[in-house]
Structures are given as C-alpha cells and as structure tokens.
Enzyme design. Sequence first.
Site, PDB file in Angstrom:
ATOM      1  N   ARG A   1       0.637  -0.932  -0.011  1.00 44.41           N
ATOM      2  CA  ARG A   1      -0.162  -0.275   0.071  1.00 44.41           C
ATOM      3  C   ARG A   1       0.641   1.265   0.367  1.00 44.41           C
ATOM      4  O   ARG A   1       1.864   1.143   0.886  1.00 44.41           O
ATOM      5  CB  ARG A   1      -0.591   0.068   1.539  1.00 44.41           C
ATOM      6  CG  ARG A   1      -1.592  -1.228   1.285  1.00 44.41           C
ATOM      7  CD  ARG A   1      -2.866  -0.378   0.141  1.00 44.41           C
ATOM      8  NE  ARG A   1      -4.201  -1.410   0.296  1.00 44.41           N
ATOM      9  CZ  ARG A   1      -4.668  -2.243  -1.169  1.00 44.41           C
ATOM     10  NH1 ARG A   1      -3.449  -2.686  -1.816  1.00 44.41           N
ATOM     11  NH2 ARG A   1      -5.444  -2.948  -0.561  1.00 44.41           N
TER      12      ARG A   1
ATOM     13  N   GLU B   1      -3.537   7.647  -4.501  1.00 43.11           N
ATOM     14  CA  GLU B   1      -3.478   7.051  -5.615  1.00 43.11           C
ATOM     15  C   GLU B   1      -4.702   7.919  -6.170  1.00 43.11           C
ATOM     16  O   GLU B   1      -5.231   7.971  -5.092  1.00 43.11           O
ATOM     17  CB  GLU B   1      -3.888   5.936  -5.253  1.00 43.11           C
ATOM     18  CG  GLU B   1      -2.551   5.150  -5.229  1.00 43.11           C
ATOM     19  CD  GLU B   1      -2.673   3.264  -5.581  1.00 43.11           C
ATOM     20  OE1 GLU B   1      -3.771   3.466  -5.937  1.00 43.11           O
ATOM     21  OE2 GLU B   1      -1.750   2.791  -5.228  1.00 43.11           O
TER      22      GLU B   1
ATOM     23  N   HIS C   1      -1.341  -0.012  -9.969  1.00 47.80           N
ATOM     24  CA  HIS C   1      -1.718  -0.629  -9.134  1.00 47.80           C
ATOM     25  C   HIS C   1      -2.479  -1.595  -9.475  1.00 47.80           C
ATOM     26  O   HIS C   1      -4.028  -2.153  -9.263  1.00 47.80           O
ATOM     27  CB  HIS C   1      -3.039   0.115  -8.334  1.00 47.80           C
ATOM     28  CG  HIS C   1      -3.177  -0.287  -6.595  1.00 47.80           C
ATOM     29  ND1 HIS C   1      -3.595   0.197  -6.014  1.00 47.80           N
ATOM     30  CD2 HIS C   1      -3.720  -1.710  -6.321  1.00 47.80           C
ATOM     31  CE1 HIS C   1      -3.566  -0.541  -5.076  1.00 47.80           C
ATOM     32  NE2 HIS C   1      -3.940  -1.774  -5.161  1.00 47.80           N
TER      33      HIS C   1
HETATM   34  C1  GLV Z   1      -4.722  -4.741  -3.916  1.00 47.35           C
HETATM   35  O1  GLV Z   1      -4.060  -4.035  -3.630  1.00 47.35           O
HETATM   36  C2  GLV Z   1      -5.476  -5.539  -3.694  1.00 47.35           C
HETATM   37  O2  GLV Z   1      -5.591  -5.895  -2.186  1.00 47.35           O
HETATM   38  O3  GLV Z   1      -6.162  -6.997  -3.586  1.00 47.35           O
END
Ligand code: GLV
Length: 321
Positions: A241, A270, A288
């Site tokens: 993250r 983001e 991401h």
């Molecule tokens: C993506 O970042 C997820 O947590 O699935």
Amino acid sequence: MVRVFVTRKIPDNGIEMLKRAGFEVDVSPKNRPLSKQELVRALRRKPYDAVLSLLTDQIDAVVFDAAPRAKIFANYAIGFNNIDITEAKKRGIFITNTPGGGADRVAEHTWGLILALTCKIAESDQFMRKGKYKGWDPMIFHGTKLSGKTLGIIGTGRIGADVARRALHGFEMKVIYYDIIRNEKLEQEFGAAFKPTVEEVLREADIVSIHVPLTKETTHLINSERLALMKPTAFLINTARGPVIDEAALVFALQSGEIAGAGLDVFENEPKIAKGLVKITNVVLTPHIASATKEARLDMARMAAENIIVALEGKTPPNKI
Ligand code: GLV
C-alpha cells in the site's frame, strides 16, 4: 427481496452467482470509484442487505449508517485498510476480503518490478522507442546481478513468503526479513534470516520489498531516516500500500542518490503520484495492477460473491476478517 449493492463493475461471474442465489443486484453504473457522498446516496436508495465494495471505497460509520440492514461488506481486494474494521465489529457487520485471489500474482508482479529495475528493462525500452540505439555498446545500461545478493522482505504473510520462495529458488538470493511475528516456516524452508528491526533489513538488503498491510503503525514505516539507512546500490519495491512509504521522502532519496531505484505499484495518494517521481529514470511505476490477471479478477469476484451468499444464509463467511 434480498438486495446487494456493488460499488463498481466487477467480472460477471460474481454478479451471476449473486443473481443465481436469488438476490436483486444493483451495480453502480459509473465506471469510476464513487465519492463518499455518491456511495451514501446510492445506499440510501434501497434497503440493501449486503454491499460488495472495492479498495477505492472508504467504508466508515457514515457509510454503515446509510446501509443499516447490511450484514456484510465484502471487499473485492486482498487489503482492507479502506474499511473501518473496529466500527464494523461494534455493529456486528461482517467484513471479508479476497485473500487467495491474486496473492501469488502479486509476488510475480513484485519480481517483475525487481527485474525491470535490475535489468534496466523499462529504461532501455524507452531508449529503444526513442530511436537512441546506435549499435551494441559495452558501456550502456549496466544492470545489477541478483544471484548472491540479499533480498530483504518487510512483512512475511502469504505474499511476502511467495516473494521469498521465488528469490531462493528462482534467483539464488539470500533472504532476510522483518515481521512483527517471527516466521519460522520461512526460516526453515528458505533459510530466511530473521532481523529484529526494520532498520537491520534496510541496512543489509540489496533489494527491499514491502509486504505489510496498511495500518496506523505501518503508515510511513519507510520514512526519510529509514531510507537513509539503505545502501546507495539498493532498490526499494512496494506492491503493498502506498502510504507505507513517505513518497516525498522517497523522491528525495532517489534524486539525491541515497538509493539506486524504486519499483512502485502503489502510491501514497492514488491516483496522484508525488511530484518529481515521473522524471526519475531509475524508477518503474505501474498503476496498482499487481494482482491484475484475468484469473485473479475472476477468482476475487467468486470469493466476494461467496462471502455474501454465506453471510446472508446466516453463517460466517469464509474470508471474514
Ligand atoms: C490490491 O491491492 C488488493 O488488495 O487486492
């Protein structure tokens, strides 16, 4: 009538499962994340019994209030930092995630970023596209060999362990790790060495890869002081993250040569990315997508739908947090 609200289009297999279970399913028609206000408004429209949320939805008391009948918020993600778990527990609302969906793929993407950096793939691809290649040259694009080097993993849950396995078997690297809980399986299976502090991993590793969940404690876990401990030849990878790294401090560390490069799939704010980051060449950026394969996305839809179906049968859903 049992009603489910889905905050954004997901693969049809999950929606079909919910419909086959006899539920009325409303999917937000907007092809973007809903703002908090839009989400609240949408939830107030009907008495929903369940919500299928995405990691881009901030789910807190205000949202729970807007869906007072909802027994479950099924997050379509491995992470669940977007949900106020304490508040959900107080209210007896199930929160679930989709842990299997894409975890191994995140490990593969992590390796993709490592290789893109150490083999200079992204940078040299740009060079080719710009027509700069004038013939073989022994002095260009010197990368970094991986075998014999040290990979430092911060957070050794399922994804961190998958990254470690590939380091040992795929690239003959030494693995060191930090976690709040010692991972003896990782030590026995991959000869990974436990380091009692994040600082020790940062000082010793040639590549540092972050795999912790985002919590109050891990926000800005990697800050300017800690970046300064890394070797100037080391790379930092983040597929966890964004807010785990102080992004402004990372830009400074990259610009000043404090570290050799970074591979980032997640960002602090983001979809914005820190000023200056795109101008730095020894950085590889992806939007991401670490878990983005067709198989993973279908699997995540199946898991989220199953969590809702089980919860609405009055049972504990399989991926309860
Ligand atoms: C993506 O970042 C997820 O947590 O699935």
